[in-house]
Design a protein around this motif. Structure first.
Motif, PDB file in Angstrom:
ATOM      1  N   PHE B 115       0.832  -1.217   0.000  1.00 24.42           N
ATOM      2  CA  PHE B 115       0.000   0.000   0.000  1.00 24.42           C
ATOM      3  C   PHE B 115       0.867   1.268   0.000  1.00 24.42           C
ATOM      4  O   PHE B 115       0.722   2.154   0.833  1.00 24.42           O
ATOM      5  N   GLY B 116       1.797   1.267  -0.920  1.00 22.87           N
ATOM      6  CA  GLY B 116       2.606   2.472  -1.102  1.00 22.87           C
ATOM      7  C   GLY B 116       3.884   2.500  -0.295  1.00 22.87           C
ATOM      8  O   GLY B 116       4.685   3.420  -0.434  1.00 22.87           O
ATOM      9  N   ARG B 173       5.776   1.346  12.829  1.00 22.71           N
ATOM     10  CA  ARG B 173       6.647   0.998  11.708  1.00 22.71           C
ATOM     11  C   ARG B 173       6.412   1.879  10.490  1.00 22.71           C
ATOM     12  O   ARG B 173       6.827   1.545   9.385  1.00 22.71           O
ATOM     13  N   LYS B 174       5.672   2.938  10.732  1.00 21.08           N
ATOM     14  CA  LYS B 174       5.380   3.900   9.661  1.00 21.08           C
ATOM     15  C   LYS B 174       4.750   3.215   8.439  1.00 21.08           C
ATOM     16  O   LYS B 174       5.091   3.494   7.287  1.00 21.08           O
ATOM     17  N   LEU B 175       3.847   2.306   8.740  1.00 16.94           N
ATOM     18  CA  LEU B 175       3.099   1.630   7.671  1.00 16.94           C
ATOM     19  C   LEU B 175       1.745   2.329   7.504  1.00 16.94           C
ATOM     20  O   LEU B 175       1.270   2.995   8.428  1.00 16.94           O
TER      21      LEU B 175
END
Lengths: 233, 427
Positions: B115-116, B173-175
């Motif tokens: 997702f990017g 986790r900066k997801l």
């Protein structure tokens, strides 16, 4: 109008002693009479007045006022009796301080069937006692005589046939008291039965009959002088 | 006594004693406000627990084989097909849905754009096969059935897992944040009969496969994926592990009231009930209810104090107005009228206090929600509102104010009604 037979009223004082305030009082007052009840303090005058007005129901004997036998009446019936049959005038006026003159006169209408023209009638009564221009004043802004006139107007609101007065001039100066006495005379002339407990010689002088109470007993009954007063409403 | 006359006398009386009336009303408002606030908080948090953290359906009974069973030595205590049929035939059971774990370990290794965001990770995967009818309402893509060897396996993820991911894993986790809709169609590799932490349980090589997310469900396995039962059976057979006995059966009762009967019958068959989730929900709910009750009790004490305050204020007022009451009696008030006046005064004070307290509680809850939204960090299952105010709570708050005031006015009103006019008007 009033038939009292062997009325006895007792109470127990602070020492536990039973005190007989009224001791076998019997009297008759005809419709339209003006009767003064005199006697020294503690002779039972006010007690008699309270019994006749249905304010006190703890007594022995028989009382019939305005065709109503008081004994056995329940609280609601007694309240209705006070609302429609009798009007009270007290020495201390007993106006409600936060109500205006006209609202004080209207007070009985809150506890009975209010006529549709209640306010107009209250204003007319104030006009009648000479306070038409002061109807919206609070009691504190009225003189003693004016307060008593408001109290009289309130007593007349329910169109009673009997006016019961307890020292109505006791707190008034001579001139003001004369005016109030003249008002009672006028009401009497119009057909109202007046029974007035008083120390005031002038009041007993205008009555048609004077009853003297002593130690709870009727000790004297004489015709009054029915003196005409100079005062007027 | 007429209502308009009563209203007029009460208005006049309260206008004269407005200061005392205000403080009496304020006391009621404090108690009612605190009660409504805490009850609303308890109901709101309880609803989050019930509906989001531990969503339980009162009609569902999860049956599992016993952990230790002597019966199994004699052929009992297992969830085979005949046992499932017996469960399905129990009185009060509307439907029975079989479940089977994939009984070999599995892992996923993802290396690509997620997702990017570039993502490279590997993790253990637990897979549970369920009958499609159990989760039909949550499937958003295609049919929830096994398409066969070499085809992607439809997979449902847990809505709670998604919430935990969004509120803890993804931010750390900066997801990207994900919704169920975004996930639908997302495919990821799964390697069966392989583990990062344990030896494979079945002999033979691992088999690569592909799973495709088809939706999110409250009924899905929390820490894993939920796949069609047929797929789980096929995989277990392929690896030569038990593909005959089920890991569990979800029974749907015809009515929640039937659940105890069904539970008793299931236990009578030598099976067990998996009520861990329900117990956790009940325990959490009980803890919230206990805390709420303690705070509500405290609030009720405030209401009680308010009632006592009203009793004191009215008693003083009745004493001060004895002569006035006597006058009313002289002009025609009955004892009932006097009692009604005092009670009506208290009722106005109580209603005003109750309404003000309830309004204050509602406003305060809005403020708390706003503060929570603005200043509290995002955490799993964080609700939009921590409060729930069903109408009985709102109306109850106002009524409680009324009741507290009337209770406080009970004795003063009786005392007022007992006023002896002959005594008070003498002199």
């Amino acid at each position: 109008m009033i038939q009292a037979r062997d009325v006895v009223k007792t109470y127990v004082d602070g020492d536990g002693t039973q005190v007989r305030v009224l001791d076998g009082v019997s009297l008759d007052v005809a419709e339209g009479e003006f009767v003064a009840v005199v006697g020294s303090s503690g002779s039972g005058k006010s007690t008699l007045l309270h019994l006749l007005g249905g304010l006190d129901v703890d007594y022995r004997g028989d009382l019939r006022v305005g065709g109503v036998t008081l004994r056995g009446l329940g609280d609601k019936a007694l309240a209705r009796f006070r609302n429609t049959h009798v009007g009270f005038v007290f020495q201390s006026f007993h106006l409600i301080p936060n109500l205006s003159a006209v609202e004080n006169v209207l007070l009985p209408s809150h506890f009975g069937a209010a006529p549709p023209d209640a306010r107009a009638r209250a204003e007319a009564l104030l006009e009648r006692v000479g306070l038409g221009t002061k109807k919206d004043r609070a009691p504190v802004r009225l003189s003693g005589g004016e307060r008593q006139r408001v109290a009289i107007a309130r007593a007349l609101f329910g169109k009673p046939r009997l006016l019961l007065c307890d020292e109505p001039t006791g707190n008034l100066d001579a001139a003001t008291g004369t005016g109030v006495i003249a008002l009672f005379q006028e009401l009497h002339r119009e057909g109202l039965t007046v029974l007035c407990v008083t120390h005031e010689e002038r009041m007993s002088a205008v009555a048609g009959r004077v009853l003297r109470l002593k130690d709870g007993q009727l000790v004297e009954e004489r015709a009054g002088l029915q003196v005409a007063t100079g005062g007027s409403t | 006594m007429r209502l308009d006359a009563l209203a007029r006398l009460v208005r006049l009386s309260l206008a004269r004693e407005r200061k005392g009336a205000f403080f009496s009303s304020f006391g009621v408002a404090m108690g009612v406000g605190a009660l409504v606030f805490f009850v609303g908080l308890g109901l709101g948090v309880g609803a989050v627990i019930r509906e989001k953290i531990f969503p339980t359906d009162a009609r569902l009974v999860d049956v599992v084989p016993p952990a230790v069973s002597l019966g199994s030595l004699l052929g009992g205590g297992t969830l085979d097909a005949p046992t499932v049929e017996r469960l399905r035939a129990l009185p009060g059971v509307e439907a029975a849905y079989r479940k089977m774990n994939v009984r070999v370990p599995a892992v996923t290794r993802y290396d690509g754009v997620f997702f990017g965001t570039r993502l490279r990770m590997g993790m253990e995967v637990l897979a549970l096969g369920v009958e499609p009818a159990l989760v039909r309402g949550d499937v958003q893509l295609g049919e929830f059935q096994d398409a066969g060897e070499g085809q992607p396996i439809p997979a449902l993820v847990s809505t709670r897992l998604l919430e935990l991911y969004n509120k803890t894993f993804a931010p750390a986790r900066k997801l990207p944040q994900l919704s169920a809709n975004m996930l639908v169609g997302f495919g990821f590799p799964v390697e069966f009969n392989r583990s990062y932490v344990a030896a494979a349980s079945a002999s033979g090589p691992s088999r690569p496969g592909q799973a495709q997310v088809v939706g999110a469900s409250d009924r899905a396995l929390l820490a894993g994926i939920t796949i069609p039962l047929d797929a789980a059976v096929r995989l277990n057979r392929a690896f030569g592990v038990d593909a005959e006995n089920y890991s569990g059966v979800t029974l749907v009762a015809t009515d929640p009231s039937q659940v105890p009967v069904i539970v008793a019958a299931v236990k009578g068959m030598g099976l067990e009930i998996d009520d861990q989730e329900r117990r956790m929900a009940e325990n959490s709910g009980a803890a919230v209810a206990l805390t709420t009750s303690a705070l509500a009790l405290l609030s009720l004490l405030i209401c009680l104090l308010a009632a006592v305050n009203i009793a004191h204020a009215l008693s003083a007022s009745v004493r001060a107005r004895a002569r006035e009451i006597g006058v009313m009696q002289a002009v025609g008030a009955s004892r009932a009228d006097i009692r009604a006046i005092v009670l009506a005064e208290a009722a106005v004070v109580g209603l005003a206090g109750g309404a003000a307290g309830t309004t204050a509680a509602l406003l305060l809850s809005l403020g708390v929600n706003r503060l929570a939204a603005g200043y509290l960090p995002d955490f799993p299952f964080k609700p939009d509102s921590f409060f729930s105010f069903p109408w009985p709570v709102v109306v109850g708050g106002v009524v409680l104010g009324l009741v507290a005031a009337l209770a406080g006015a009970y004795f003063p009103s009786r005392r007022a009604a007992a006023t002896d006019p002959a005594r008070t008007l003498a002199g």
